[in-house]
Design a protein around this motif. Structure first.
Motif, PDB file in Angstrom:
ATOM      1  N   ASN A 121     -12.239   5.137 -38.025  1.00 42.60           N
ATOM      2  CA  ASN A 121     -13.263   5.921 -38.706  1.00 42.60           C
ATOM      3  C   ASN A 121     -12.670   7.141 -39.421  1.00 42.60           C
ATOM      4  O   ASN A 121     -13.182   8.258 -39.325  1.00 42.60           O
ATOM      5  CB  ASN A 121     -14.340   6.375 -37.718  1.00 42.60           C
ATOM      6  CG  ASN A 121     -15.618   6.820 -38.416  1.00 42.60           C
ATOM      7  OD1 ASN A 121     -15.974   6.281 -39.460  1.00 42.60           O
ATOM      8  ND2 ASN A 121     -16.280   7.813 -37.864  1.00 42.60           N
ATOM      9  N   MET A 144      -6.471  -0.273 -39.076  1.00 41.72           N
ATOM     10  CA  MET A 144      -7.497   0.674 -39.489  1.00 41.72           C
ATOM     11  C   MET A 144      -8.856   0.032 -39.340  1.00 41.72           C
ATOM     12  O   MET A 144      -9.101  -1.056 -39.858  1.00 41.72           O
ATOM     13  CB  MET A 144      -7.280   1.131 -40.926  1.00 41.72           C
ATOM     14  CG  MET A 144      -8.243   2.220 -41.369  1.00 41.72           C
ATOM     15  SD  MET A 144      -7.842   2.897 -43.016  1.00 41.72           S
ATOM     16  CE  MET A 144      -9.111   4.173 -43.137  1.00 41.72           C
ATOM     17  N   THR A 145      -9.758   0.711 -38.605  1.00 44.24           N
ATOM     18  CA  THR A 145     -11.101   0.198 -38.358  1.00 44.24           C
ATOM     19  C   THR A 145     -12.126   1.219 -38.834  1.00 44.24           C
ATOM     20  O   THR A 145     -12.039   2.401 -38.482  1.00 44.24           O
ATOM     21  CB  THR A 145     -11.306  -0.085 -36.856  1.00 44.24           C
ATOM     22  OG1 THR A 145     -10.293  -0.986 -36.402  1.00 44.24           O
ATOM     23  CG2 THR A 145     -12.673  -0.697 -36.607  1.00 44.24           C
ATOM     24  N   SER A 146     -13.086   0.743 -39.629  1.00 48.31           N
ATOM     25  CA  SER A 146     -14.093   1.613 -40.236  1.00 48.31           C
ATOM     26  C   SER A 146     -13.416   2.648 -41.133  1.00 48.31           C
ATOM     27  O   SER A 146     -12.216   2.613 -41.355  1.00 48.31           O
ATOM     28  CB  SER A 146     -14.961   2.280 -39.166  1.00 48.31           C
ATOM     29  OG  SER A 146     -15.641   1.304 -38.406  1.00 48.31           O
ATOM     30  N   SER A 148     -12.814   4.959 -44.780  1.00 55.80           N
ATOM     31  CA  SER A 148     -12.697   4.672 -46.209  1.00 55.80           C
ATOM     32  C   SER A 148     -11.407   5.218 -46.791  1.00 55.80           C
ATOM     33  O   SER A 148     -10.833   6.188 -46.282  1.00 55.80           O
ATOM     34  CB  SER A 148     -13.883   5.270 -46.967  1.00 55.80           C
ATOM     35  OG  SER A 148     -13.896   6.693 -46.860  1.00 55.80           O
ATOM     36  N   LEU A 170      -7.089  -4.413 -41.628  1.00 55.11           N
ATOM     37  CA  LEU A 170      -8.212  -3.572 -42.007  1.00 55.11           C
ATOM     38  C   LEU A 170      -9.510  -4.252 -41.592  1.00 55.11           C
ATOM     39  O   LEU A 170      -9.732  -5.417 -41.901  1.00 55.11           O
ATOM     40  CB  LEU A 170      -8.234  -3.347 -43.520  1.00 55.11           C
ATOM     41  CG  LEU A 170      -7.004  -2.677 -44.149  1.00 55.11           C
ATOM     42  CD1 LEU A 170      -7.093  -2.747 -45.666  1.00 55.11           C
ATOM     43  CD2 LEU A 170      -6.891  -1.231 -43.685  1.00 55.11           C
ATOM     44  N   VAL A 173     -13.389  -1.491 -43.606  1.00 54.39           N
ATOM     45  CA  VAL A 173     -12.866  -0.330 -44.335  1.00 54.39           C
ATOM     46  C   VAL A 173     -13.266  -0.441 -45.807  1.00 54.39           C
ATOM     47  O   VAL A 173     -13.135  -1.501 -46.420  1.00 54.39           O
ATOM     48  CB  VAL A 173     -11.330  -0.241 -44.213  1.00 54.39           C
ATOM     49  CG1 VAL A 173     -10.779   0.898 -45.065  1.00 54.39           C
ATOM     50  CG2 VAL A 173     -10.919  -0.057 -42.756  1.00 54.39           C
TER      51      VAL A 173
END
Length: 199
Positions: A121, A144-146, A148, A170, A173
């Motif tokens: 996040n 990488m999770t959630s 931007s 990912l 994302v």
């Protein structure tokens, strides 16, 4: 400055407008040191000769929960990691962190990771470098999770949002409005890199 088995724990701390003649404008950790940061602000710092405009970690581990890393810069030729520079046998873990407005001359305008990194996040936005990975450079294994990756830029080469030379996963994302000078405005998967996207 943390060396060997040293430990640094920061909570609700702001480090701003600091300058290192070498690496780690705000924080420098080497060997097996451990850094833990919670809800901290690292802003306006600079490494003049080496890498890690905000934070430099070589060999240890760093965990950052909350807070922001903003407007830091690594200015010398071949410098990496405007916000964070990480390599070594430890791990880099970021949760609910914003990395914004950072720059590096070479690679990883926001985050440069040569080894294991986990991001949950996080927001990577408005960062810049000249060669590889305006937002993030991945040289090792990254998850990488959630979160931007938005509005990051490479001015002279590829991977406006992400440059992956290692293994990257990912999940959920958002990657948008990034700019690469020649290849991969959003993501550049370089040579034998492996990228998996879910969501």
């Amino acid at each position: 400055y943390i060396q060997d088995t040293g430990t640094l724990t920061l909570t609700n701390v702001t480090i701003k407008n600091c300058t290192a003649s070498s690496s780690g404008g705000a924080v420098y950790s080497k060997s097996t040191g451990t850094v833990t940061m919670t809800d901290c602000i690292i802003t306006g710092n600079e490494s003049q000769v080496g890498s890690g405009g905000g934070i430099y970690v070589d060999g240890g581990s760093i965990t950052i929960n909350g807070g922001r890393i903003s407007n830091n810069k690594a200015t010398s030729t071949n410098s990496k990691g405007g916000g964070i520079y990480f390599k070594g046998t430890g791990t880099l873990k970021l949760t609910d962190v914003t990395v914004s407005g950072c720059s590096a001359h070479d690679a990883g305008g926001g985050v440069y990771s040569a080894d294991a990194v986990t991001m949950m996040n996080c927001t990577i936005t408005g960062n810049e470098c000249t060669k590889e990975g305006g937002g993030i450079y991945v040289g090792g294994t990254a998850t990488m999770t959630s979160g931007s990756i938005r509005h990051n830029t490479v001015t002279g080469a590829f991977g406006g949002g992400i440059c992956a030379r290692g293994s990257l996963t990912l999940t959920d994302v958002i990657i948008s409005n990034n700019t690469g000078d020649s290849l991969g405005g959003g993501i550049c998967v370089y040579r034998n890199a492996n990228v998996t996207m879910n969501g």
